[in-house]
Write an enzyme that holds these catalytic residues in place. Structure first.
Site, PDB file in Angstrom:
ATOM      1  N   GLY A  12       0.788  -1.179  -0.027  1.00  0.00           N
ATOM      2  CA  GLY A  12      -0.144   0.299   0.013  1.00  0.00           C
ATOM      3  C   GLY A  12       0.921   1.463   0.236  1.00  0.00           C
ATOM      4  N   ASN A  14       1.210   3.309  -2.347  1.00  0.00           N
ATOM      5  CA  ASN A  14       0.508   4.401  -2.785  1.00  0.00           C
ATOM      6  C   ASN A  14      -0.667   5.014  -2.108  1.00  0.00           C
ATOM      7  OD1 ASN A  14       1.140   5.127  -5.718  1.00  0.00           O
ATOM      8  ND2 ASN A  14       1.484   2.868  -5.878  1.00  0.00           N
ATOM      9  N   MET A  91      -4.866  -5.616  -6.720  1.00  0.00           N
ATOM     10  CA  MET A  91      -4.468  -6.488  -8.050  1.00  0.00           C
ATOM     11  C   MET A  91      -5.557  -7.520  -8.509  1.00  0.00           C
ATOM     12  SD  MET A  91      -1.548  -5.296  -8.380  1.00  0.00           S
ATOM     13  CE  MET A  91      -0.597  -6.270  -9.530  1.00  0.00           C
ATOM     14  N   ARG A  92      -6.615  -7.201  -8.011  1.00  0.00           N
ATOM     15  CA  ARG A  92      -7.772  -8.087  -8.453  1.00  0.00           C
ATOM     16  C   ARG A  92      -8.556  -7.150  -9.614  1.00  0.00           C
ATOM     17  NH1 ARG A  92      -7.006 -12.968  -7.465  1.00  0.00           N
ATOM     18  NH2 ARG A  92      -9.202 -13.225  -7.792  1.00  0.00           N
ATOM     19  N   LEU A  94     -11.778  -6.433 -11.323  1.00  0.00           N
ATOM     20  CA  LEU A  94     -13.085  -5.888 -10.829  1.00  0.00           C
ATOM     21  C   LEU A  94     -14.079  -6.271 -12.181  1.00  0.00           C
ATOM     22  CD1 LEU A  94     -12.127  -2.930  -8.909  1.00  0.00           C
ATOM     23  CD2 LEU A  94     -13.041  -5.204  -7.919  1.00  0.00           C
ATOM     24  N   ASN A 108      -7.548   4.634 -10.699  1.00  0.00           N
ATOM     25  CA  ASN A 108      -6.488   3.558 -10.427  1.00  0.00           C
ATOM     26  C   ASN A 108      -5.271   4.150 -10.873  1.00  0.00           C
ATOM     27  OD1 ASN A 108      -5.493   1.017 -10.297  1.00  0.00           O
ATOM     28  ND2 ASN A 108      -5.512   0.740 -12.440  1.00  0.00           N
ATOM     29  N   HIS A 110      -1.653   3.009 -12.652  1.00  0.00           N
ATOM     30  CA  HIS A 110      -0.935   1.927 -13.447  1.00  0.00           C
ATOM     31  C   HIS A 110       0.484   2.247 -13.716  1.00  0.00           C
ATOM     32  CE1 HIS A 110      -1.169  -1.542 -16.103  1.00  0.00           C
ATOM     33  NE2 HIS A 110      -0.403  -0.717 -16.950  1.00  0.00           N
ATOM     34  N   SER A 137       0.485   6.068 -14.824  1.00  0.00           N
ATOM     35  CA  SER A 137      -0.828   6.858 -15.159  1.00  0.00           C
ATOM     36  C   SER A 137      -1.820   6.618 -14.320  1.00  0.00           C
ATOM     37  CB  SER A 137      -1.291   6.198 -16.630  1.00  0.00           C
ATOM     38  OG  SER A 137      -0.174   6.100 -17.470  1.00  0.00           O
ATOM     39  N   THR A 142     -13.048   2.008 -15.729  1.00  0.00           N
ATOM     40  CA  THR A 142     -14.253   1.705 -16.579  1.00  0.00           C
ATOM     41  C   THR A 142     -14.118   0.328 -16.533  1.00  0.00           C
ATOM     42  OG1 THR A 142     -13.021   1.842 -18.608  1.00  0.00           O
ATOM     43  CG2 THR A 142     -13.863   3.897 -17.868  1.00  0.00           C
ATOM     44  N   GLU A 144     -13.524  -1.718 -19.148  1.00  0.00           N
ATOM     45  CA  GLU A 144     -12.287  -2.084 -19.906  1.00  0.00           C
ATOM     46  C   GLU A 144     -10.969  -2.000 -18.964  1.00  0.00           C
ATOM     47  OE1 GLU A 144     -11.870  -0.249 -23.695  1.00  0.00           O
ATOM     48  OE2 GLU A 144     -10.279  -1.483 -23.996  1.00  0.00           O
ATOM     49  N   ASP A 146      -7.645  -0.971 -17.391  1.00  0.00           N
ATOM     50  CA  ASP A 146      -6.722  -0.100 -17.681  1.00  0.00           C
ATOM     51  C   ASP A 146      -6.959   0.892 -18.939  1.00  0.00           C
ATOM     52  OD1 ASP A 146      -4.327  -2.375 -16.651  1.00  0.00           O
ATOM     53  OD2 ASP A 146      -5.441  -1.117 -15.449  1.00  0.00           O
ATOM     54  N   GLU A 175       4.905   7.514  -8.959  1.00  0.00           N
ATOM     55  CA  GLU A 175       3.580   7.078  -8.504  1.00  0.00           C
ATOM     56  C   GLU A 175       3.231   8.049  -7.396  1.00  0.00           C
ATOM     57  OE1 GLU A 175       2.891   2.870  -8.324  1.00  0.00           O
ATOM     58  OE2 GLU A 175       4.182   2.630  -9.982  1.00  0.00           O
TER      59      GLU A 175
HETATM   60  C1  GRF Z   1       3.013  -0.370  -8.056  1.00  0.00           C
HETATM   61  O1  GRF Z   1       3.748  -0.866  -8.978  1.00  0.00           O
HETATM   62  C2  GRF Z   1       1.381  -0.010  -8.629  1.00  0.00           C
HETATM   63  O2  GRF Z   1       1.622   0.862  -9.592  1.00  0.00           O
HETATM   64  C3  GRF Z   1       0.930  -1.188  -8.940  1.00  0.00           C
HETATM   65  O3  GRF Z   1       1.054  -1.901  -7.882  1.00  0.00           O
HETATM   66  C4  GRF Z   1       2.312  -1.618  -7.293  1.00  0.00           C
HETATM   67  C5  GRF Z   1       2.642  -1.553  -5.901  1.00  0.00           C
HETATM   68  O4  GRF Z   1       1.680  -0.618  -5.378  1.00  0.00           O
HETATM   69  N1  GRF Z   1      -0.526  -1.227  -9.065  1.00  0.00           N
HETATM   70  P1  GRF Z   1       1.625  -0.172  -3.906  1.00  0.00           P
HETATM   71  O5  GRF Z   1       2.900  -0.121  -3.045  1.00  0.00           O
HETATM   72  O6  GRF Z   1       0.810  -1.416  -2.983  1.00  0.00           O
HETATM   73  O7  GRF Z   1       0.845   0.993  -3.832  1.00  0.00           O
END
Ligand code: GRF
Length: 205
Positions: A12, A14, A91-92, A94, A108, A110, A137, A142, A144, A146, A175
């Site tokens: 986590g 981000n 990472m799931r 949706l 999101n 990416h 990014s 949406t 679709e 990413d 990020e």
């Molecule tokens: C990051 O590279 C993010 O871009 C991707 O998951 C990785 C880990 O993100 N979606 P975080 O450290 O769990 O926020």
């Protein structure tokens, strides 16, 4: 005050960047929930330490039944009454049904310069393609994967000695700058694109 819920799957970093920025004062939004699809996600304890309510719904308990997992996951999210839902290292994939409930208010981040490299292994793909630059990014989510409207991008140079790991680390620093900058605008309904200037040299790692 705009209410923000954040979905994570792991560390986590981000999410922490978003929460720290929201708690730093003079921010139009505040975090109302951090939820994870894995009860062991270390980001949950980090969020709780910052006073943010947390929840975990283990997707493995639902096998291949995505709809059942999402029906459980959406409970704590709706209870938190968020105005915005941020995916941050979530990472799931949706389902369109889940996305539809938050369309127009779900973001999101990416780790590529979309529309290049949607999906996984973005850094290795950029290296394999011989790209001179890479980045991240933030986009609206949406149905679709990413592919939603772009809200912000940050770029980094690809160095000759880069591996996927060294490039990922350089992008991750950006990020943590980009997502908070986009959320500050998004939280007040400003959909203008955020193009972060390159980080000062030596800072980008
Ligand atoms: C990051 O590279 C993010 O871009 C991707 O998951 C990785 C880990 O993100 N979606 P975080 O450290 O769990 O926020």
């Amino acid at each position: 005050m705009t209410r923000v819920a954040i979905l994570i799957s792991g560390g986590g970093s981000n999410m922490l960047a978003l929460v720290r920025d929201m708690l730093s004062g003079d921010h139009p939004a505040r975090p109302v929930l951090v939820a994870a699809n894995d009860p062991a996600a270390t980001g949950l304890a980090r969020a709780a330490q910052m006073g943010v309510p947390v929840a975990a719904v283990d997707h493995r308990a639902y096998g291949r039944d995505r709809a059942a997992f999402e029906a459980a996951l959406i409970q704590p999210i709706l209870a938190a009454k968020p105005d915005i839902l941020c995916l941050a290292g979530f990472m799931r994939v949706l389902t369109p049904d889940f996305v539809r409930q938050f369309e127009g208010r779900m973001l999101n981040i990416h780790p590529s310069l979309l529309p290049k490299y949607p999906g996984l292994h973005t850094h290795q793909r950029a290296l394999d393609a011989g790209d001179a630059e890479a980045g991240c990014s933030v986009h609206e989510v949406t149905a679709e994967l990413d592919a939603g409207p772009l809200l912000g991008q940050a770029r980094v140079p690809v160095l000759p000695c880069d591996t996927a790991d060294t490039l990922a680390a350089r992008v991750l620093v950006q990020e943590h700058r980009l997502y908070p900058a986009v959320l500050r605008r998004y939280a007040v309904g400003d959909r203008r694109m955020v193009n972060l200037p390159p980080a000062p040299t030596g800072v980008s790692g």
